[in-house]
Design an enzyme around this catalytic site. Structure first.
Site, short mmCIF file in Angstrom:
data_model
loop_
_atom_site.label_atom_id
_atom_site.label_comp_id
_atom_site.label_asym_id
_atom_site.label_seq_id
_atom_site.Cartn_x
_atom_site.Cartn_y
_atom_site.Cartn_z
N ARG A 1 0.81 -1.22 0.00
CA ARG A 1 0.00 0.00 0.00
C ARG A 1 0.85 1.27 0.00
O ARG A 1 0.52 2.24 -0.68
CB ARG A 1 -0.96 -0.03 1.20
CG ARG A 1 -1.86 1.21 1.32
CD ARG A 1 -2.48 1.65 0.01
NE ARG A 1 -3.15 0.56 -0.70
CZ ARG A 1 -3.46 0.60 -1.99
NH1 ARG A 1 -3.11 1.64 -2.73
NH2 ARG A 1 -4.08 -0.40 -2.55
N LYS B 1 1.08 25.47 -4.30
CA LYS B 1 -0.13 24.82 -3.80
C LYS B 1 0.06 23.32 -3.94
O LYS B 1 -0.25 22.71 -4.96
CB LYS B 1 -1.35 25.31 -4.57
CG LYS B 1 -1.67 26.77 -4.31
CD LYS B 1 -2.89 27.24 -5.10
CE LYS B 1 -3.17 28.72 -4.84
NZ LYS B 1 -4.32 29.21 -5.63
N LYS C 1 3.53 39.79 -4.44
CA LYS C 1 2.13 39.62 -4.78
C LYS C 1 1.33 40.87 -4.42
O LYS C 1 1.87 41.84 -3.90
CB LYS C 1 1.58 38.38 -4.06
CG LYS C 1 2.28 37.09 -4.52
CD LYS C 1 1.75 35.87 -3.84
CE LYS C 1 0.35 35.53 -4.31
NZ LYS C 1 0.32 35.11 -5.73
N GLU D 1 3.83 40.39 -9.33
CA GLU D 1 2.49 40.10 -9.82
C GLU D 1 1.76 41.40 -10.15
O GLU D 1 1.78 42.35 -9.36
CB GLU D 1 1.72 39.33 -8.75
CG GLU D 1 0.28 39.03 -9.07
CD GLU D 1 -0.43 38.36 -7.90
OE1 GLU D 1 -0.16 37.17 -7.66
OE2 GLU D 1 -1.23 39.04 -7.23
N ASP E 1 -1.76 38.14 -13.42
CA ASP E 1 -2.70 37.40 -12.58
C ASP E 1 -4.14 37.58 -13.03
O ASP E 1 -4.65 38.70 -13.12
CB ASP E 1 -2.55 37.86 -11.13
CG ASP E 1 -3.41 37.04 -10.17
OD1 ASP E 1 -3.37 35.81 -10.27
OD2 ASP E 1 -4.12 37.66 -9.36
#
Length: 293
Positions: free
Chosen positions: A108, A143, A175, A205, A226
């Site tokens: 597994r 992410k 960002k 960004e 973006d």
């Protein structure tokens, strides 16, 4: 558009060992595989075939091999393919042989890594194929599932994609919230330029064409566009005129990625390939022999 051939991706050995040991500890606990101990003779041996039940791209063979090796001695894992290889349904990927209890105990853990990472490699290859003939490259994001980032990003490379930064200390990515606190695109970029060493990349960004023009005027060499629609992306490429590397990001789905690439951007980043990939269906078929001492 052809690109230079790159060397195969490779995972650091210590990361593989640590992750697989943790997975085996999680699964085996303090008492080991109770089912195998209860049903299989200590002297039983097993021969198993690992095969694909659907077409895809393989990733994670080194993790699977480590699972069988670390569960105990005398288990042989023999891959028939390499990570990054494409498989058809029914194709044999590897064979496994050794003490039956050990083979079953590692099954597994080995499949969990292989199924998950092969799913990412397969979806990444689908995105890469979708933009074939353009200059755009598909890349991932931060992410990722905590603890699995190195492996998920490795799978992206196996699928033909490129990696964005691995962590916050890889590079500077300014960002919208950084810009809001700094006061402006110019202020944020100038502060970052003053802070960064000469080998530290800086990306900023932007969400509008005005911000793009401001970033370029400030000296930006990598700009993330973006959540722009295709018309705005095409206009951004024209405004940029080759001055900076342009990355499109935000709402990048498979049905749209080709049209994004055709705007002329250099990179397209998406979390879909790491967070939205369905595990590839792979199976291990086992034959047990010598069940009695």
């Amino acid at each position: 558009m052809s690109r230079p051939t790159s060397f195969p991706a490779q995972l650091p050995h210590h990361l593989v060992e640590r992750a697989v040991l943790a997975a085996l500890e999680e699964d085996l606990g303090l008492a080991g595989d109770l089912t195998s101990q209860a049903t299989l003779s200590l002297f039983a041996t097993a021969t198993a075939t690992l095969s694909a039940r659907e077409p895809g791209v393989i990733a994670g063979l080194n993790l699977a091999a480590a699972a069988f090796r670390l569960v105990g001695s005398n288990v042989n894992f023999a891959p028939q393919l390499a990570d990054g290889d494409t498989v058809a349904a029914g194709k044999i990927i590897a064979t496994v042989s050794g003490p039956a209890r050990l083979v079953m105990s590692a099954e597994r853990v080995a499949l969990n890594f292989l199924n998950h990472l092969s799913g990412i490699a397969t979806l990444t290859r689908t995105y890469v194929d979708a933009v074939a003939g353009t200059k755009a490259r598909i890349c991932d994001t931060r992410k990722t599932i905590p603890g699995l980032r190195a492996f998920q990003k490795y799978a992206v490379r196996c699928g033909g994609g490129a990696n964005h930064r691995y962590s916050l200390n890889d590079a500077i990515l300014i960002k919208d919230n950084h810009i809001a606190v700094a006061g402006s695109v110019t202020a944020a970029y100038q502060s970052a330029s003053a802070f960064a060493g000469h080998l530290v990349a800086i990306e900023i960004e932007v969400t509008s064409l005005l911000e793009l023009e401001e970033a370029l005027a400030a000296g930006a060499r990598i700009v993330l566009l973006d959540n722009m629609d295709n018309a705005m992306l095409a206009r951004a490429v024209a405004i940029n005129a080759g001055r900076a590397t342009l990355e499109a990001s935000g709402n990048v789905k498979l049905d749209r990625v080709r049209s994004i690439a055709e705007t002329g951007v250099d990179f397209i980043s998406t979390s879909q390939i790491t967070m939205g990939a369905t595990p590839l269906d792979l199976g291990l078929d086992v034959e047990i022999a010598g069940a009695k001492p």
